[in-house]
Design a protein around this motif. Structure first.
Motif, short mmCIF file in Angstrom:
data_model
loop_
_atom_site.label_atom_id
_atom_site.label_comp_id
_atom_site.label_asym_id
_atom_site.label_seq_id
_atom_site.Cartn_x
_atom_site.Cartn_y
_atom_site.Cartn_z
N MET A 1 0.85 -1.19 0.00
CA MET A 1 0.00 0.00 0.00
C MET A 1 0.89 1.24 0.00
O MET A 1 1.77 1.39 0.84
CB MET A 1 -0.91 0.01 1.24
CG MET A 1 -1.78 1.25 1.34
SD MET A 1 -2.96 1.19 2.72
CE MET A 1 -1.86 1.29 4.13
N LEU A 2 0.66 2.12 -0.97
CA LEU A 2 1.38 3.39 -1.04
C LEU A 2 0.45 4.49 -0.53
O LEU A 2 -0.69 4.60 -0.96
CB LEU A 2 1.81 3.69 -2.47
CG LEU A 2 2.52 5.03 -2.69
CD1 LEU A 2 3.83 5.10 -1.91
CD2 LEU A 2 2.77 5.27 -4.18
N VAL A 3 0.96 5.33 0.38
CA VAL A 3 0.18 6.40 0.99
C VAL A 3 0.61 7.73 0.40
O VAL A 3 1.81 8.06 0.42
CB VAL A 3 0.38 6.42 2.52
CG1 VAL A 3 -0.42 7.55 3.15
CG2 VAL A 3 -0.01 5.09 3.12
N ILE A 4 -0.34 8.50 -0.14
CA ILE A 4 -0.07 9.83 -0.69
C ILE A 4 -0.85 10.83 0.15
O ILE A 4 -2.08 10.77 0.23
CB ILE A 4 -0.48 9.93 -2.17
CG1 ILE A 4 0.27 8.88 -3.00
CG2 ILE A 4 -0.20 11.33 -2.70
CD1 ILE A 4 -0.16 8.83 -4.45
N LEU A 17 -3.95 0.81 -3.45
CA LEU A 17 -4.06 -0.53 -2.87
C LEU A 17 -3.80 -1.60 -3.92
O LEU A 17 -4.24 -1.46 -5.08
CB LEU A 17 -5.46 -0.71 -2.27
CG LEU A 17 -5.90 0.40 -1.30
CD1 LEU A 17 -7.33 0.19 -0.88
CD2 LEU A 17 -4.97 0.45 -0.09
N PRO A 18 -3.13 -2.69 -3.55
CA PRO A 18 -2.86 -3.77 -4.51
C PRO A 18 -4.13 -4.55 -4.84
O PRO A 18 -5.16 -4.41 -4.18
CB PRO A 18 -1.83 -4.64 -3.76
CG PRO A 18 -2.12 -4.40 -2.31
CD PRO A 18 -2.57 -2.96 -2.21
N ALA A 19 -4.02 -5.41 -5.85
CA ALA A 19 -5.16 -6.24 -6.24
C ALA A 19 -5.52 -7.23 -5.14
O ALA A 19 -4.65 -7.83 -4.51
CB ALA A 19 -4.85 -6.98 -7.54
N ALA A 20 -6.81 -7.37 -4.91
CA ALA A 20 -7.29 -8.30 -3.87
C ALA A 20 -8.77 -8.56 -4.12
O ALA A 20 -9.46 -7.78 -4.77
CB ALA A 20 -7.08 -7.72 -2.48
N MET A 21 -9.25 -9.69 -3.61
CA MET A 21 -10.68 -9.96 -3.67
C MET A 21 -11.41 -9.17 -2.59
O MET A 21 -12.39 -8.49 -2.86
CB MET A 21 -10.94 -11.46 -3.50
CG MET A 21 -10.49 -12.31 -4.68
SD MET A 21 -11.34 -11.87 -6.22
CE MET A 21 -13.02 -12.30 -5.80
N LEU A 54 -9.42 -0.89 7.36
CA LEU A 54 -10.27 -0.62 6.20
C LEU A 54 -10.51 -1.92 5.45
O LEU A 54 -9.55 -2.62 5.08
CB LEU A 54 -9.60 0.41 5.29
CG LEU A 54 -10.27 0.66 3.93
CD1 LEU A 54 -11.65 1.28 4.12
CD2 LEU A 54 -9.40 1.56 3.06
N TYR A 55 -11.77 -2.24 5.22
CA TYR A 55 -12.15 -3.43 4.47
C TYR A 55 -12.81 -2.98 3.17
O TYR A 55 -13.73 -2.15 3.18
CB TYR A 55 -13.10 -4.30 5.27
CG TYR A 55 -12.51 -4.77 6.59
CD1 TYR A 55 -11.77 -5.95 6.65
CD2 TYR A 55 -12.71 -4.04 7.75
CE1 TYR A 55 -11.23 -6.38 7.86
CE2 TYR A 55 -12.18 -4.46 8.96
CZ TYR A 55 -11.43 -5.63 9.01
OH TYR A 55 -10.90 -6.05 10.20
N ILE A 56 -12.35 -3.53 2.03
CA ILE A 56 -12.87 -3.14 0.72
C ILE A 56 -13.17 -4.39 -0.09
O ILE A 56 -12.33 -5.30 -0.19
CB ILE A 56 -11.85 -2.26 -0.05
CG1 ILE A 56 -11.46 -1.03 0.77
CG2 ILE A 56 -12.42 -1.83 -1.39
CD1 ILE A 56 -10.47 -0.14 0.05
N PRO A 62 -6.99 -3.93 -8.28
CA PRO A 62 -6.44 -2.89 -7.40
C PRO A 62 -7.49 -1.83 -7.14
O PRO A 62 -8.53 -1.80 -7.80
CB PRO A 62 -5.24 -2.34 -8.18
CG PRO A 62 -5.55 -2.66 -9.61
CD PRO A 62 -6.32 -3.95 -9.59
N ALA A 63 -7.22 -0.95 -6.17
CA ALA A 63 -8.22 0.05 -5.81
C ALA A 63 -7.53 1.31 -5.30
O ALA A 63 -6.34 1.30 -4.96
CB ALA A 63 -9.18 -0.48 -4.75
#
Length: 290
Positions: A1-4, A17-21, A54-56, A62-63
């Motif tokens: 996860m990269l934070v800007i 955010l990286p790819a995930a289900m 955080l749940y997505i 990715p998101a």
């Protein structure tokens, strides 16, 4: 996860955010607003924040997640603290960084702002300044004096031709130029460096602003706004310049994520101010749209 971290008023956090289900991430800072998440195509994704996590529901893609972190504001000086991980801090034109810890390992500068790369946990304190362009002073017109006409003396026959010895004129010596010395100390040196860089970005921003005004023909400020942005500003004007976020959502009939996205756009460009009042948030009109 990269934070800007975007140093606006209020600050905005963007999480890549990286790819995930089904994503499960520890938030780098407690949220002061709802968390909105989007897929690469721009579709809104369901999100839940429970106990600092955080749940997505990402569906294997990715998101991007966006929200306002908790921050301190003392007399116009903002302070934000972030947890660990890779952090990129963006300081747009008009932002002065007062203090940053730890020191960035890398800096980059372009027309969109100053970018500082570091590893958290991190704390940054910043404030805003304005650049005023003053016209050069008007010089009074030069006065032209007419020399009086001289009467020619009677012609005399010279007895000798004197030889004139030209005077030797020494070449002007160059004036030494003083080299500015940054203040001592790691924190003071960083502030001096960042201040100089931001001042350069501010000059670019002023030029871009004047060019945009010229292209726009001196019209209003609504050219780049979506019709939803304009509707939000109109509703705030009807309500005397201030409204609760929930009242705006109900009056305009907008989904929560759509209102969130447009409010942060308007806040970033200085049309509204988002103020946290207890457990709710108020939206205050800063400037209207002609």
């Amino acid at each position: 996860m990269l934070v800007i971290l975007n140093l606006t008023a209020p600050p905005v956090l963007i999480l890549l955010l990286p790819a995930a289900m089904f994503g499960n991430y520890t938030l780098p800072a407690p949220p002061a607003s709802d968390v909105a998440a989007f897929s690469p195509s721009g579709a809104v994704l369901p999100t839940w924040v429970v106990g600092g996590n955080l749940y997505i529901l990402q569906g294997g893609d990715p998101a991007v997640a966006i929200y306002v972190p908790r921050f301190e504001n003392s007399s116009g000086v903002y302070k934000v603290s972030l947890g660990g991980g890779d952090v990129v801090i963006q300081a747009p034109p008009g932002v002065m960084i007062q203090d940053i810890n730890p020191l960035p390992r890398q800096t980059k500068l372009n027309k969109t702002g100053l970018y500082l790369y570091l590893t958290g946990p991190a704390t940054v304190t910043y404030y805003f300044f304005k650049v005023e362009i003053k016209p050069p002073p008007t010089q009074p017109p030069a006065t032209t004096q007419t020399a009086p006409k001289a009467t020619a003396p009677p012609t005399a026959t010279p007895t000798a031709t004197p030889t004139a010895t030209p005077a030797t004129t020494s070449a002007p010596q160059p004036t030494p130029t003083a080299t500015p010395t940054p203040p001592s100390g790691a924190g003071a040196q960083t502030q001096w460096l960042v201040g100089a860089a931001v001042a350069a970005v501010a000059a670019v921003a002023v030029a871009a602003y004047l060019l945009a005004r010229r292209r726009g023909g001196g019209g209003g400020d609504c050219g780049d706004l979506h019709e939803t942005d304009v509707a939000i500003l109109r509703e705030l004007e009807k309500r005397g310049g201030s409204a609760d976020r929930g009242e705006l959502q109900e009056a305009l009939g907008l989904p929560k994520t759509t209102l969130h996205r447009h409010l942060h756009k308007l806040s970033k460009y200085g049309f509204v101010r988002l103020v946290q009042v207890g457990g709710s948030q108020r939206v205050e009109l800063v400037r209207g749209c002609r």
